[in-house]
Design a protein around this motif. Structure first.
Motif, PDB file in Angstrom:
ATOM      1  N   PHE A 111      71.852 -44.393 -25.566  1.00  0.00           N
ATOM      2  CA  PHE A 111      71.871 -44.416 -27.028  1.00  0.00           C
ATOM      3  C   PHE A 111      70.633 -45.167 -27.510  1.00  0.00           C
ATOM      4  O   PHE A 111      70.257 -46.191 -26.917  1.00  0.00           O
ATOM      5  CB  PHE A 111      73.113 -45.141 -27.560  1.00  0.00           C
TER       6      PHE A 111
ATOM      7  N   CYS B 112      71.756 -39.991 -29.166  1.00  0.00           N
ATOM      8  CA  CYS B 112      72.301 -39.998 -27.810  1.00  0.00           C
ATOM      9  C   CYS B 112      71.647 -38.870 -27.013  1.00  0.00           C
ATOM     10  O   CYS B 112      71.234 -37.853 -27.587  1.00  0.00           O
ATOM     11  CB  CYS B 112      73.818 -39.798 -27.866  1.00  0.00           C
TER      12      CYS B 112
ATOM     13  N   TYR C 196      74.500 -38.969 -32.661  1.00  0.00           N
ATOM     14  CA  TYR C 196      75.837 -39.439 -32.316  1.00  0.00           C
ATOM     15  C   TYR C 196      76.545 -40.018 -33.542  1.00  0.00           C
ATOM     16  O   TYR C 196      77.762 -39.861 -33.719  1.00  0.00           O
ATOM     17  CB  TYR C 196      75.732 -40.496 -31.215  1.00  0.00           C
TER      18      TYR C 196
END
Length: 283
Positions: free
Chosen positions: A157, A190, A200
Protein backbone atom coordinates in the motif's frame (compact mmCIF):
# COMPACT_ATOMS: atom_id res chain seq x y z
CA UNK A 1 24.03 -31.66 -8.61
CA UNK A 2 21.89 -28.52 -8.83
CA UNK A 3 23.51 -25.11 -8.62
CA UNK A 4 20.87 -22.36 -8.62
CA UNK A 5 21.54 -18.76 -9.65
CA UNK A 6 19.36 -15.78 -8.73
CA UNK A 7 18.75 -12.70 -10.86
CA UNK A 8 16.46 -9.73 -10.30
CA UNK A 9 16.18 -6.07 -11.29
CA UNK A 10 16.94 -2.79 -9.59
CA UNK A 11 13.33 -2.10 -8.55
CA UNK A 12 13.61 -4.92 -5.99
CA UNK A 13 15.55 -2.38 -3.89
CA UNK A 14 17.98 -4.95 -2.58
CA UNK A 15 20.92 -3.73 -0.56
CA UNK A 16 23.94 -3.90 -2.86
CA UNK A 17 26.14 -5.49 -0.20
CA UNK A 18 23.48 -8.13 0.51
CA UNK A 19 23.24 -8.93 -3.20
CA UNK A 20 27.02 -9.25 -3.55
CA UNK A 21 27.34 -11.47 -0.48
CA UNK A 22 24.55 -13.73 -1.72
CA UNK A 23 25.57 -13.94 -5.40
CA UNK A 24 22.44 -12.18 -6.64
CA UNK A 25 22.74 -10.31 -9.93
CA UNK A 26 20.76 -7.06 -10.11
CA UNK A 27 19.87 -5.81 -13.59
CA UNK A 28 19.73 -1.99 -13.60
CA UNK A 29 16.91 -0.19 -15.37
CA UNK A 30 17.89 2.87 -17.39
CA UNK A 31 16.92 6.46 -16.56
CA UNK A 32 16.94 8.65 -19.65
CA UNK A 33 17.21 12.43 -19.85
CA UNK A 34 17.30 14.42 -23.09
CA UNK A 35 21.09 14.55 -23.16
CA UNK A 36 22.20 11.70 -20.94
CA UNK A 37 21.40 8.21 -19.68
CA UNK A 38 22.04 6.53 -16.33
CA UNK A 39 21.97 3.03 -14.91
CA UNK A 40 19.48 2.88 -12.07
CA UNK A 41 21.10 3.21 -8.63
CA UNK A 42 24.58 2.86 -10.14
CA UNK A 43 25.24 6.09 -12.03
CA UNK A 44 22.45 8.04 -10.35
CA UNK A 45 20.79 8.12 -6.93
CA UNK A 46 17.16 8.76 -6.10
CA UNK A 47 17.74 12.20 -4.58
CA UNK A 48 19.28 13.39 -7.85
CA UNK A 49 16.08 12.40 -9.65
CA UNK A 50 13.90 14.28 -7.14
CA UNK A 51 16.17 17.35 -7.19
CA UNK A 52 15.85 17.55 -10.99
CA UNK A 53 12.25 16.48 -11.43
CA UNK A 54 10.81 20.00 -11.65
CA UNK A 55 13.30 20.81 -14.42
CA UNK A 56 12.93 17.59 -16.40
CA UNK A 57 10.97 14.41 -15.86
CA UNK A 58 13.12 11.63 -17.30
CA UNK A 59 11.85 8.51 -18.99
CA UNK A 60 12.98 4.97 -18.27
CA UNK A 61 13.84 1.85 -20.20
CA UNK A 62 14.51 -1.80 -19.51
CA UNK A 63 17.89 -3.14 -18.51
CA UNK A 64 19.91 -3.68 -21.66
CA UNK A 65 19.75 -7.03 -23.40
CA UNK A 66 23.56 -7.08 -23.20
CA UNK A 67 23.37 -6.91 -19.40
CA UNK A 68 20.95 -9.83 -19.34
CA UNK A 69 23.09 -11.87 -21.71
CA UNK A 70 26.20 -11.12 -19.66
CA UNK A 71 24.43 -12.44 -16.56
CA UNK A 72 23.47 -15.70 -18.26
CA UNK A 73 26.96 -16.11 -19.70
CA UNK A 74 28.34 -15.68 -16.18
CA UNK A 75 25.97 -18.35 -14.86
CA UNK A 76 27.14 -20.78 -17.55
CA UNK A 77 30.82 -20.06 -16.95
CA UNK A 78 30.41 -20.53 -13.19
CA UNK A 79 28.75 -23.92 -13.54
CA UNK A 80 25.17 -23.05 -12.63
CA UNK A 81 22.54 -25.52 -13.76
CA UNK A 82 19.38 -23.58 -12.89
CA UNK A 83 18.31 -19.94 -12.80
CA UNK A 84 15.49 -18.26 -10.89
CA UNK A 85 14.71 -14.72 -12.00
CA UNK A 86 12.33 -12.59 -9.93
CA UNK A 87 11.12 -9.51 -11.76
CA UNK A 88 9.16 -6.33 -11.38
CA UNK A 89 5.45 -6.87 -12.05
CA UNK A 90 4.55 -7.49 -15.68
CA UNK A 91 1.71 -5.06 -15.03
CA UNK A 92 4.35 -2.33 -14.75
CA UNK A 93 7.21 -3.40 -17.02
CA UNK A 94 8.37 -5.70 -19.81
CA UNK A 95 11.48 -6.89 -17.95
CA UNK A 96 9.98 -10.34 -17.34
CA UNK A 97 9.58 -10.99 -21.06
CA UNK A 98 13.05 -9.61 -21.85
CA UNK A 99 14.70 -12.11 -19.50
CA UNK A 100 12.59 -14.93 -20.92
CA UNK A 101 13.75 -14.08 -24.44
CA UNK A 102 17.42 -14.13 -23.45
CA UNK A 103 17.05 -17.33 -21.41
CA UNK A 104 15.89 -19.15 -24.55
CA UNK A 105 19.43 -18.73 -25.90
CA UNK A 106 20.79 -20.72 -22.95
CA UNK A 107 19.04 -24.12 -23.11
CA UNK A 108 21.74 -25.61 -20.87
CA UNK A 109 20.26 -23.57 -18.00
CA UNK A 110 16.88 -24.57 -16.63
CA UNK A 111 15.27 -21.18 -16.02
CA UNK A 112 12.16 -19.86 -14.30
CA UNK A 113 11.31 -16.19 -14.79
CA UNK A 114 8.88 -15.36 -12.01
CA UNK A 115 6.55 -12.37 -12.10
CA UNK A 116 6.56 -10.85 -8.60
CA UNK A 117 3.37 -8.90 -9.41
CA UNK A 118 4.92 -6.41 -7.04
CA UNK A 119 7.65 -3.81 -6.67
CA UNK A 120 10.29 -2.71 -4.16
CA UNK A 121 9.90 -4.48 -0.81
CA UNK A 122 7.40 -6.95 -2.27
CA UNK A 123 9.70 -8.00 -5.09
CA UNK A 124 12.77 -7.95 -2.86
CA UNK A 125 11.09 -10.14 -0.24
CA UNK A 126 10.52 -12.87 -2.83
CA UNK A 127 14.19 -12.71 -3.87
CA UNK A 128 15.31 -13.07 -0.25
CA UNK A 129 13.01 -16.04 0.25
CA UNK A 130 14.54 -17.72 -2.82
CA UNK A 131 18.00 -17.18 -1.32
CA UNK A 132 16.85 -18.56 2.03
CA UNK A 133 15.39 -21.70 0.45
CA UNK A 134 18.56 -22.32 -1.57
CA UNK A 135 20.61 -22.00 1.61
CA UNK A 136 18.29 -24.51 3.30
CA UNK A 137 19.01 -27.00 0.55
CA UNK A 138 15.61 -26.89 -1.15
CA UNK A 139 15.53 -28.22 -4.69
CA UNK A 140 14.85 -26.05 -7.71
CA UNK A 141 11.42 -27.62 -8.15
CA UNK A 142 10.52 -27.13 -4.50
CA UNK A 143 11.47 -23.46 -4.67
CA UNK A 144 9.61 -22.80 -7.92
CA UNK A 145 6.49 -24.54 -6.59
CA UNK A 146 6.59 -22.38 -3.45
CA UNK A 147 6.93 -19.01 -5.22
CA UNK A 148 3.20 -18.41 -5.92
CA UNK A 149 2.39 -18.94 -2.24
CA UNK A 150 5.07 -16.46 -1.20
CA UNK A 151 3.77 -13.93 -3.72
CA UNK A 152 0.22 -14.24 -2.44
CA UNK A 153 1.38 -13.47 1.12
CA UNK A 154 2.51 -9.93 0.21
CA UNK A 155 0.48 -6.72 0.09
CA UNK A 156 1.77 -3.27 -0.85
CA UNK A 157 0.00 0.00 0.00
CA UNK A 158 1.32 3.48 -0.74
CA UNK A 159 0.48 7.14 -1.09
CA UNK A 160 2.09 9.85 -3.21
CA UNK A 161 1.98 13.63 -3.08
CA UNK A 162 0.52 13.80 -6.59
CA UNK A 163 -0.61 11.37 -9.28
CA UNK A 164 1.07 13.51 -11.93
CA UNK A 165 4.12 11.31 -12.29
CA UNK A 166 2.27 8.00 -12.31
CA UNK A 167 0.03 9.38 -15.06
CA UNK A 168 2.94 10.74 -17.15
CA UNK A 169 4.88 7.51 -16.75
CA UNK A 170 1.93 5.36 -17.79
CA UNK A 171 1.96 3.49 -14.47
CA UNK A 172 -1.45 4.63 -13.27
CA UNK A 173 -3.09 1.19 -13.68
CA UNK A 174 -6.64 1.21 -12.33
CA UNK A 175 -6.09 4.32 -10.21
CA UNK A 176 -8.36 7.13 -11.33
CA UNK A 177 -6.07 9.82 -12.66
CA UNK A 178 -8.53 12.66 -12.13
CA UNK A 179 -8.77 12.08 -8.38
CA UNK A 180 -7.86 14.80 -6.03
CA UNK A 181 -7.15 18.08 -7.75
CA UNK A 182 -10.27 19.97 -6.72
CA UNK A 183 -11.36 18.08 -3.61
CA UNK A 184 -7.82 17.24 -2.47
CA UNK A 185 -8.69 13.55 -2.39
CA UNK A 186 -5.74 11.24 -1.90
CA UNK A 187 -5.91 7.63 -3.08
CA UNK A 188 -4.48 4.84 -0.99
CA UNK A 189 -2.93 2.79 -3.78
CA UNK A 190 -2.55 -0.96 -3.59
CA UNK A 191 -0.79 -3.40 -5.88
CA UNK A 192 -3.47 -5.86 -7.00
CA UNK A 193 -3.28 -9.57 -7.67
CA UNK A 194 -2.73 -8.75 -11.34
CA UNK A 195 0.33 -6.69 -10.42
CA UNK A 196 -1.28 -3.37 -11.39
CA UNK A 197 -2.06 -0.38 -9.21
CA UNK A 198 -5.60 0.26 -8.07
CA UNK A 199 -7.33 2.60 -5.62
CA UNK A 200 -7.89 0.78 -2.35
CA UNK A 201 -9.38 3.76 -0.54
CA UNK A 202 -9.72 7.55 -0.83
CA UNK A 203 -9.28 10.16 1.89
CA UNK A 204 -9.01 13.92 1.94
CA UNK A 205 -5.54 15.39 2.30
CA UNK A 206 -2.05 14.07 2.98
CA UNK A 207 -2.50 13.99 6.75
CA UNK A 208 -5.55 11.73 6.49
CA UNK A 209 -3.77 9.56 3.92
CA UNK A 210 -0.88 8.94 6.32
CA UNK A 211 -3.42 8.21 9.07
CA UNK A 212 -5.14 5.62 6.82
CA UNK A 213 -1.80 3.95 6.09
CA UNK A 214 -1.22 3.86 9.86
CA UNK A 215 -4.61 2.17 10.37
CA UNK A 216 -3.86 -0.46 7.71
CA UNK A 217 -0.52 -1.12 9.38
CA UNK A 218 -2.09 -1.58 12.82
CA UNK A 219 -4.70 -3.98 11.40
CA UNK A 220 -1.91 -6.08 9.92
CA UNK A 221 0.25 -6.01 13.03
CA UNK A 222 -2.71 -7.11 15.18
CA UNK A 223 -2.97 -10.12 12.88
CA UNK A 224 0.69 -10.94 13.60
CA UNK A 225 2.00 -9.96 10.18
CA UNK A 226 5.38 -8.51 9.32
CA UNK A 227 5.58 -4.93 8.14
CA UNK A 228 8.18 -2.95 6.22
CA UNK A 229 8.02 0.82 5.80
CA UNK A 230 9.80 2.54 2.92
CA UNK A 231 9.68 5.85 1.12
CA UNK A 232 10.48 7.86 -1.98
CA UNK A 233 11.62 11.30 -0.86
CA UNK A 234 9.18 11.02 2.04
CA UNK A 235 11.70 10.19 4.75
CA UNK A 236 10.35 12.46 7.49
CA UNK A 237 6.81 11.08 7.34
CA UNK A 238 8.03 7.50 6.89
CA UNK A 239 10.39 7.78 9.87
CA UNK A 240 7.59 9.19 12.03
CA UNK A 241 5.25 6.38 10.98
CA UNK A 242 7.94 3.80 11.79
CA UNK A 243 8.56 5.21 15.26
CA UNK A 244 4.83 5.21 16.04
CA UNK A 245 4.37 1.63 14.86
CA UNK A 246 7.53 0.40 16.58
CA UNK A 247 6.23 1.87 19.85
CA UNK A 248 2.84 0.23 19.28
CA UNK A 249 4.50 -3.16 18.63
CA UNK A 250 6.59 -2.81 21.79
CA UNK A 251 3.52 -2.01 23.89
CA UNK A 252 1.28 -4.69 22.42
CA UNK A 253 3.92 -7.35 21.65
CA UNK A 254 2.15 -8.17 18.38
CA UNK A 255 3.60 -8.28 14.88
CA UNK A 256 6.95 -6.89 13.76
CA UNK A 257 7.84 -3.69 11.95
CA UNK A 258 11.06 -2.56 10.34
CA UNK A 259 12.21 0.58 8.58
CA UNK A 260 13.17 -0.42 5.07
CA UNK A 261 15.04 1.95 2.80
CA UNK A 262 13.98 4.09 -0.12
CA UNK A 263 12.71 3.11 -3.54
CA UNK A 264 15.07 2.94 -6.49
CA UNK A 265 15.69 6.05 -8.60
CA UNK A 266 13.76 4.59 -11.54
CA UNK A 267 10.73 3.93 -9.32
CA UNK A 268 11.04 7.52 -8.10
CA UNK A 269 10.80 8.70 -11.70
CA UNK A 270 7.31 7.20 -11.91
CA UNK A 271 6.02 7.93 -8.41
CA UNK A 272 7.43 11.41 -7.98
CA UNK A 273 8.42 12.76 -4.56
CA UNK A 274 6.53 12.13 -1.33
CA UNK A 275 5.88 8.39 -1.52
CA UNK A 276 5.20 6.55 1.74
CA UNK A 277 4.61 2.82 1.52
CA UNK A 278 4.07 -0.26 3.63
CA UNK A 279 4.80 -3.82 2.62
CA UNK A 280 2.79 -6.39 4.57
CA UNK A 281 3.86 -10.02 4.70
CA UNK A 282 1.61 -12.74 6.06
CA UNK A 283 4.02 -15.40 7.30
Amino acid sequence: MEKIAIITDSTADLDVKYAEENNIIILPFRIIYKDREYRDNIDIKAQEVYDNIKVEIPTSSLPSMADIEDAFNKFTEEGYTHVIAVTLSTGLSGINNAIKLVSENFPELTTTVFDSRSISEGEGYIVKEVRRMIDEGKSYEEIVDTLPKIRSSIKIFFIVDTLEYLVKGGRIGKVTGAIGTILNLKPIICVGEDGKYFTYDKVRGKKQAVKRIHELAIESLKAGKELGIYDGNGKVDADKLYEELKSWCSDNKVGTVRRAGSISPVAGVHSGPGLIAIAIVDK
